[in-house]
Enzyme design. Structure first.
Site: not given
Length: 457
Positions: A171, A359
């Site tokens: 991320e 995720e």
């Protein structure tokens, strides 16, 4: 879609079901065996940064409970574990001496996965930059990208023979925008120029890391994990539609463009290119290297409306979430179709390799009652998003696996320990782990796919 048999029949037999964690969120032992502080150790201990000034000193005590937690993963029946490696545990100053005791811990982790027939998906950077590197500018400095290059080489050399896959970054949207523009994550900057420097040098570090890993372990599948945002316009008005397109470029294109096309979006560069750091010859070629896979972290959509006060500097403020009927306990909108919309949109825009949902999960804060955690909303959330993933496979998209976030409740960054994402409950006072209702359901699903069926990447 909570019927396990009906759902499992929609996935190929080699689909990977896994669980995910991150080092700073679970390991604890922040001063043990030569580990030195990260930017999150410093940030957590500053008043007003993290809820309750919670920190990662103990977290889930995973460092001291490694075998117990690996047994827990095995109990859940999953075929893969996605974890991150703590840079300050391996190279405590970011540069300089390597800490053998830190590497020994990850040796034990990877070997423990191998003995349990669980695939090892490692992430090199999940936000815990060695604090010493902040003295040189942190991610706003080019030399940090080269420090990361050496760190990546160190990990590939030591662990690469036993890893099944490795991601350079987790991320970068968070470690760039959330950390340097919005000030919500460490180091807490609120400065567009700092954020633009961090953007380029993070992308550069990714490219240098890929090359470094491949020089050591050419057979090791290398990828990147991105929390891409499915942006929706707040209305069909022209100004909202234009704002949504800018937001898509700002939140997604500045990562996907350099990595998969070798260039930032034109709209972004025309607005902010003059404030970027110097892009040296060869930088974009270094960033733009073919990847073996990519990971998508998805939780909630982003709703965008025009804001004349900020649009002159591109979308420099975070769009507000919609007034949704269904939200998780952290306040995020639940809208599973956005996952499908996002995958379709990204594949239409870029030439992408195989994809893992690295995720996906939901924050619900149910506690243990009579030995049980009834987190039905989390179960429903996971099932709905797996239903969308199965539909994407049916449409021909190369979706290869799904990792539930998270294996266990943990340090949830700026929210401290008050927000729980785990499919396993953690009592932070006793460190007792209790599998939640969602965890039992996920276990039953994963066990429909024997570990031996999973092909290598």
């Amino acid at each position: 879609m909570t019927d396990i048999k009906i759902l499992s029949d929609r996935f190929p037999g080699d689909f990977v079901f896994g669980v995910a964690t991150a080092a700073f969120q679970i390991e604890g032992a922040s001063k043990a065996d030569g580990r030195k502080p990260s930017i999150w150790d410093a940030f957590s201990n500053m008043p007003g940064r993290v809820f309750g000034r919670h920190n990662g000193d103990i977290a889930c005590d995973h460092y001291n409970r490694l075998d117990e937690d690996l047994d827990l993963i095995q109990t859940l029946g999953v075929s893969a574990y996605r974890f991150s490696i703590a840079w300050p545990r391996v190279i405590p100053e970011g540069t300089g001496p390597i800490n053998e005791k830190g590497l020994d811990f990850y040796d034990r982790l990877v070997d423990g996965l191998k003995t349990r027939d669980i695939k090892a998906f490692a992430t090199l950077y999940h936000w815990d930059l060695p604090l010493a590197l902040m003295g040189e500018g942190g991610w706003t400095a080019r030399q940090t990208a080269h420090a990361f290059q050496r760190y990546a080489k160190t990990i590939a050399d030591r662990l690469g023979d036993r890893l099944d896959a490795v991601a350079t970054f987790n991320e970068p949207w968070c470690s760039v925008w959330l950390s340097h523009l919005y000030g919500i994550h460490a180091p807490g900057e609120r400065n567009m120029d700092a954020a633009l420097h961090a953007l380029h040098f993070t992308n550069l570090a990714h490219g240098l890391g890929v090359a470094s890993i491949r020089s050591e372990r050419p057979e090791l599948p290398v990828g990147l994990v991105l929390n891409a945002h499915q942006t929706y316009p707040g209305s069909e008005r022209p100004d909202d539609l234009a704002a949504e397109r800018r937001a898509f470029d700002f939140h997604n294109g500045v990562f996907f463009g350099p990595v998969f096309e070798g260039a930032c979006p034109e709209s972004f560069m025309s607005a902010l290119g003059h404030r970027m750091p110097q892009i040296e010859p060869g930088d974009m070629e270094t960033i733009h290297q073919p990847l073996d896979w990519w990971g998508l972290n998805y939780y909630t959509p982003m709703r965008v409306v025009a804001d004349p006060a900020t649009d002159a500097e591109f979308p420099a403020t975070l769009p507000a979430s919609a007034v949704a009927e269904v939200k998780t306990d952290i306040g995020w909108e639940v809208h599973a179709p956005a996952l499908g919309d996002l995958i379709r949109r990204l594949n239409a825009a870029y030439r992408l390799p195989e994809c893992y949902i690295t995720e996906n999960g939901a924050c619900y804060n149910m506690d243990v009652e009579d030995g049980i955690v009834d987190d039905q909303p989390r179960l429903d959330y996971i099932a709905e998003h797996l239903d969308v993933t199965a539909a994407l496979i049916g449409e021909g998209y190369p979706m290869r696996g799904y990792f539930a976030w998270s294996l266990m409740d943990n340090f949830e960054w700026a929210e401290g320990y008050r927000m729980r994402f785990g499919i396993v409950h953690v009592d932070y006072d006793t460190q007792v782990r209790t599998i939640k209702k969602s965890g039992h359901w996920y276990k039953a699903l994963a066990e429909q796919f024997p570990r031996g069926n999973h092909k290598a990447l």
